[in-house]
Scaffold this active site. Sequence first.
Site, PDB file in Angstrom:
ATOM      1  CG  ASP A  10      11.932  -0.074   3.060  1.00 56.59           C
ATOM      2  OD1 ASP A  10      11.222  -0.850   2.239  1.00 56.59           O
ATOM      3  OD2 ASP A  10      11.623   1.373   3.197  1.00 56.59           O
ATOM      4  CG  ASP A  35       7.904  -3.566   4.315  1.00 53.91           C
ATOM      5  OD1 ASP A  35       8.551  -2.930   5.234  1.00 53.91           O
ATOM      6  OD2 ASP A  35       7.380  -3.079   3.320  1.00 53.91           O
ATOM      7  CG  ASP A  41       0.575  -2.574  -5.639  1.00 53.01           C
ATOM      8  OD1 ASP A  41       1.471  -3.572  -5.217  1.00 53.01           O
ATOM      9  OD2 ASP A  41       1.154  -1.225  -5.525  1.00 53.01           O
TER      10      ASP A  41
HETATM   11  P1  ATP Z   1       9.218   0.687  -2.753  1.00 55.81           P
HETATM   12  O1  ATP Z   1       9.418   0.743  -1.296  1.00 55.81           O
HETATM   13  O2  ATP Z   1      10.403  -0.023  -3.495  1.00 55.81           O
HETATM   14  O3  ATP Z   1       8.777   1.787  -3.325  1.00 55.81           O
HETATM   15  P2  ATP Z   1       7.428  -1.257  -2.307  1.00 55.81           P
HETATM   16  O4  ATP Z   1       6.709  -2.035  -3.144  1.00 55.81           O
HETATM   17  O5  ATP Z   1       7.796  -1.817  -1.231  1.00 55.81           O
HETATM   18  O6  ATP Z   1       8.228  -0.407  -3.179  1.00 55.81           O
HETATM   19  P3  ATP Z   1       5.649   0.175  -0.414  1.00 55.81           P
HETATM   20  O7  ATP Z   1       4.752   1.199  -0.862  1.00 55.81           O
HETATM   21  O8  ATP Z   1       6.812   0.188   0.532  1.00 55.81           O
HETATM   22  O9  ATP Z   1       6.156  -0.167  -1.907  1.00 55.81           O
HETATM   23  O10 ATP Z   1       4.381  -0.881  -0.109  1.00 55.81           O
HETATM   24  C1  ATP Z   1       4.788  -2.169   0.355  1.00 55.81           C
HETATM   25  C2  ATP Z   1       3.842  -3.155  -0.024  1.00 55.81           C
HETATM   26  O11 ATP Z   1       2.631  -2.846   0.114  1.00 55.81           O
HETATM   27  C3  ATP Z   1       3.704  -3.213  -1.481  1.00 55.81           C
HETATM   28  O12 ATP Z   1       4.784  -3.961  -2.143  1.00 55.81           O
HETATM   29  C4  ATP Z   1       2.452  -3.665  -1.910  1.00 55.81           C
HETATM   30  O13 ATP Z   1       2.524  -5.158  -1.803  1.00 55.81           O
HETATM   31  C5  ATP Z   1       1.600  -3.027  -0.829  1.00 55.81           C
HETATM   32  N1  ATP Z   1       1.148  -1.783  -1.197  1.00 55.81           N
HETATM   33  C6  ATP Z   1       1.753  -0.478  -1.235  1.00 55.81           C
HETATM   34  N2  ATP Z   1       1.142   0.500  -1.694  1.00 55.81           N
HETATM   35  C7  ATP Z   1      -0.222  -0.290  -2.025  1.00 55.81           C
HETATM   36  C8  ATP Z   1      -1.544   0.341  -2.901  1.00 55.81           C
HETATM   37  N3  ATP Z   1      -1.423   1.493  -3.200  1.00 55.81           N
HETATM   38  N4  ATP Z   1      -2.233  -0.518  -3.025  1.00 55.81           N
HETATM   39  C9  ATP Z   1      -2.257  -2.026  -2.861  1.00 55.81           C
HETATM   40  N5  ATP Z   1      -1.023  -2.582  -2.239  1.00 55.81           N
HETATM   41  C10 ATP Z   1      -0.170  -1.500  -1.813  1.00 55.81           C
HETATM   42 MG    MG Z   2       8.864  -0.659   0.299  1.00 49.87          MG
END
Ligand code: ATP
Ligand code: MG
Length: 450
Positions: free
Chosen positions: A72, A74, A148
């Site tokens: 997705d 963001d 993170d």
């Molecule tokens: P995916 O959606 O592929 O699992 P993602 O990196 O997009 O991976 P999400 O959980 O959708 O993960 O989170 C979006 C963004 O928000 C991350 O890329 C990161 O920058 C931030 N983020 C998410 N969870 C955390 C966390 N626990 N601590 C700090 N930042 C976070």
């Molecule tokens: Mg994501």
Amino acid sequence: MITDTIKRFVSRLLRPAPSGPQRIGRERHGIDRRNVSRHAIKVCEVLRQHGYDAYIVGGAVRDLIVGLEPKDFDVATNATPEQTRPLFRRARIIGRRFQLVHVVFGQEIIETSTYRAPAEATQETDEHGRILRDNVFGTQEQDARRRDFTINALYYDPLSEEVIDYHDGVQDLKNRVVRMIGDPATRYREDPVRMLRAVRFAAKLNGTLHPDTRAPIRELAGLINNVPASRLFDEMLKLLTCGHAMDSLRQLRAEGLHQGLLPLLDVVLEQPGGERFVELALERTDARVRGGKNVSPSFLFAALLWQQVEHRWKQLCEQGEHSIPALMQAADSVLDEQTVKLAIQRRYASDMREIWFMQPRFERRQGKAAWRMLEQPRFRAACDFLQLRAAAGEFDSVLAQWWMDLADNDDASRAAMIEALAHEPRDPDAPARRRRRPRRRPAARPAAGE
Ligand code: ATP
Ligand code: MG
């Protein structure tokens, strides 16, 4: 405590100056704009037209740079949710703690959030350092710092096609290194789920954890127990459906993160006998994910827990319990045990039960039995599950294929298949029958519950 403070101080000194993010051009980051969601581009354009900053951010940028298809998209902006919402025809503000805007385009939702500060000053933590509140808006530089990993803190501008990089994330991504922003131990204490995320991203990228990011995990692994069970479930589901499930689980184990997380993981990874079925289930899940297909969480968890259910089922039967009630009892006890740590949602749990309870019924095909099976709402999933059992050598593969063909056919062909059985000698599945018959008869009256 003092060492933590010193470490934090040093890491602050080592942090790049806030004024200096890198601006990385297309030739270096390699993102092909055609792979970017046009809706995400649209959101950025509209926000820009109204004088705000707007970038695609997070997992999508990371995945695009390494050539994976993002799940997705963001967007991050300096506009507040109240400023963002009226700019779009279908947009709603969601979330209580930290509000963000869902901009809706048909099936696709672009999650649009306002830059957030790491809130070092204002954040509230529990006694282990876990963040309880972090709802303060901030600058882009602060927003990058509260994320993170360096690879997750990249901002892609779809108009200039530049990536803004505060923490050398593009380089880390090229090296396939997962590196925590800031002091890793502190950041794991703030949110222990980051330990699971670290492992997942390393597996997904076929990469490694930076030594400093890896070092504190073993000692802090126990903090996972303080994370709410529903959040753990979400994170485990992401891990199991990232397309590299087995690698992720192996890595979890290597880091000491598996213990107590999901009691079944200990079994899965440590018992040679139990491995085959689960490995097959995970391989198939990985293949589906990589082929862009959906994975059903209930199917996946049903597969992961099956060995335990079966084991207990057999024990109960040996103790003289009738087959069907024994299976129900086994399922309940396994689910109860597993859900202490991991809140498997109720609707998934009930689907899992259905998938399991249908398994013994695949042994009977004659007469109305097959038609009754076809009417079950979870028939398809149960039949897929049967294929897994056949592949693992615990069910007759010819019979499993018969059910699969039945599932795929139209009603006329189904009728012919079932009709044909009447002319067959009644024993392609003879061993099962011979085992079942004597037991079923006395059970049929009071308890079989068919
Ligand atoms: P995916 O959606 O592929 O699992 P993602 O990196 O997009 O991976 P999400 O959980 O959708 O993960 O989170 C979006 C963004 O928000 C991350 O890329 C990161 O920058 C931030 N983020 C998410 N969870 C955390 C966390 N626990 N601590 C700090 N930042 C976070
Ligand atoms: Mg994501």
